[in-house]
Design an enzyme around this catalytic site. Sequence first.
Site, PDB file in Angstrom:
ATOM      1  CG  PHE A 124       4.789 -86.339  -1.633  1.00  0.00           C
ATOM      2  CD1 PHE A 124       4.919 -85.047  -1.387  1.00  0.00           C
ATOM      3  CD2 PHE A 124       4.475 -86.384  -2.987  1.00  0.00           C
ATOM      4  CE1 PHE A 124       5.223 -83.944  -2.206  1.00  0.00           C
ATOM      5  CE2 PHE A 124       4.438 -85.470  -4.134  1.00  0.00           C
ATOM      6  CZ  PHE A 124       4.769 -84.126  -3.364  1.00  0.00           C
ATOM      7  CG  ASP A 193       8.632 -91.609  -1.867  1.00  0.00           C
ATOM      8  OD1 ASP A 193       9.920 -90.963  -1.863  1.00  0.00           O
ATOM      9  OD2 ASP A 193       7.551 -91.170  -2.183  1.00  0.00           O
ATOM     10  CE1 TYR A 218      11.551 -83.186  -7.292  1.00  0.00           C
ATOM     11  CE2 TYR A 218      11.724 -84.446  -9.147  1.00  0.00           C
ATOM     12  CZ  TYR A 218      10.747 -84.123  -8.086  1.00  0.00           C
ATOM     13  OH  TYR A 218       9.552 -84.721  -7.799  1.00  0.00           O
ATOM     14  NE  ARG A 366       8.526 -78.421   2.629  1.00  0.00           N
ATOM     15  CZ  ARG A 366       8.628 -79.423   1.539  1.00  0.00           C
ATOM     16  NH1 ARG A 366       8.713 -80.497   1.865  1.00  0.00           N
ATOM     17  NH2 ARG A 366       8.977 -79.143   0.373  1.00  0.00           N
TER      18      ARG A 366
HETATM   19  C1  LIG Z   1       8.006 -88.098  -1.042  1.00  0.00           C
HETATM   20  C2  LIG Z   1       7.902 -87.340  -2.330  1.00  0.00           C
HETATM   21  N1  LIG Z   1       7.470 -88.352  -3.244  1.00  0.00           N
HETATM   22  C3  LIG Z   1       7.185 -88.034  -4.686  1.00  0.00           C
HETATM   23  C4  LIG Z   1       7.271 -87.018  -4.969  1.00  0.00           C
HETATM   24  C5  LIG Z   1       7.110 -86.343  -6.296  1.00  0.00           C
HETATM   25  O1  LIG Z   1       7.152 -87.451  -7.317  1.00  0.00           O
HETATM   26  P1  LIG Z   1       7.477 -86.815  -8.809  1.00  0.00           P
HETATM   27  O2  LIG Z   1       8.946 -86.784  -9.209  1.00  0.00           O
HETATM   28  O3  LIG Z   1       6.644 -87.941  -9.554  1.00  0.00           O
HETATM   29  O4  LIG Z   1       6.859 -85.519  -8.949  1.00  0.00           O
HETATM   30  C6  LIG Z   1       7.868 -85.869  -3.896  1.00  0.00           C
HETATM   31  C7  LIG Z   1       7.898 -84.605  -4.515  1.00  0.00           C
HETATM   32  O5  LIG Z   1       8.112 -83.649  -3.875  1.00  0.00           O
HETATM   33  C8  LIG Z   1       8.052 -86.370  -2.762  1.00  0.00           C
HETATM   34  O6  LIG Z   1       8.504 -85.462  -1.838  1.00  0.00           O
END
Ligand SMILES: Cc1ncc(COP(=O)(O)O)c(C=O)c1O
Length: 392
Positions: A124, A193, A218, A366
């Site tokens: 991401f 992650d 979220y 998606r």
């Molecule tokens: C794999 C991944 N990492 C990080 C994030 C986003 O991080 P943040 O909460 O800092 O916006 C997302 C958001 O969709 C995500 O899908």
Amino acid sequence: MDLTARAAKLDAEDPLAHLRAEFDLPPGTVYLDGNSLGAPLRRVADQMQRVVREQWGGRLIRSWSEGWWEAPRRVGERIAPLLGAAPGQVVVADSTSVNLFKALVAAVRLAPGRREIVVDAATFPTDGYIATSVAELTGRVLRTADADELPAVLGDGTAVVLLNHVDYRTGRLHDMAALTARVHAAGARVVWDLCHSVGVLPLALDALGVDLAVGCTYKFLNGGPGAPAFLYVRRDLQEAFDQPLSGWGGHREPFAMAPDYVPAEGIERGRCGTPDILSLLALESALEVWDGVALADVRAKGLSLTDFFVECVTELLPPGAVEVLTPRDERRGHQVSLRHPDAEAVMTELIAREVIGDFRSPDVLRFGFAPLYVTHADALHAARTLTDVLEA
Ligand SMILES: Cc1ncc(COP(=O)(O)O)c(C=O)c1O
């Protein structure tokens, strides 16, 4: 059995079916974007009324010492079982991006002689941006590699490897056990992650010896827009976990107002500043839905929903109309990604018809299948609507 009858049978046999009533979803809408923003639980609106009226309004500033200040740790303990983590290793604070920054810098500091930070090439974007910045700030070299190529890339110069458990674009699930072992065999640390795998399948961070992990709340945890993220630090690394955002929230004695920073003992040192209480308490309320839910059931239903959706798409659409990007075996999360040259226009039309998924540039549709509130009938309706849109 035709698709309608199959959907009805699968939904009738679903052990999680009763949970849909806990969610406040508009009638007639098929919501397949819980992998981006989870749906609201009914209980959250009531709880937020109480928090605003009774805690913020009624108790005013006294609420900070009546449960607010401890909320990051308390909510972390609620998430811990979903991660396969024993108590005392998860804190909820800041965003995933910010927690990635903390985790990566801390991991580099754990390996002073090692020069490389390795990032999953399909990551991401925010992970890649943060890793680039961490490399610049710490004087390390950033290397990107496909997860399948890791063995060739890892060595005694690798400080840390950042991996996405589920690829946000294709839905591919990586093998956490094998990859963690591989990173450890090179003497490096791993940061996972978990944004697209928490609340999707049973995780086993402790059992696999994962070093550090982050993830957002979220999506499949339904914490609400902008709900704070979690940070997992394995217990035996906590004393050496030296994160760079040394705000007073992570201080050993925040209210001593001391001039020098002394990190808190344990996972609290992962905090930085004042917690975003309204979001945190909305998340805490949303997490109650997991009480008594077996993650094995969640996983089984997610696989069933995604399988059934692909089956419907394959049966209803003309051959070759879309390309299924998501693996067909169990190496996948709970989303289905379809490639279509007009994906953006197609998704706009689907949303206009109350089938809500999302579009990822340049050509990916998606569809996320959150097992707590999506049904097989929803999957069939979405596939039929997609067929209508493509025929039109
Ligand atoms: C794999 C991944 N990492 C990080 C994030 C986003 O991080 P943040 O909460 O800092 O916006 C997302 C958001 O969709 C995500 O899908």
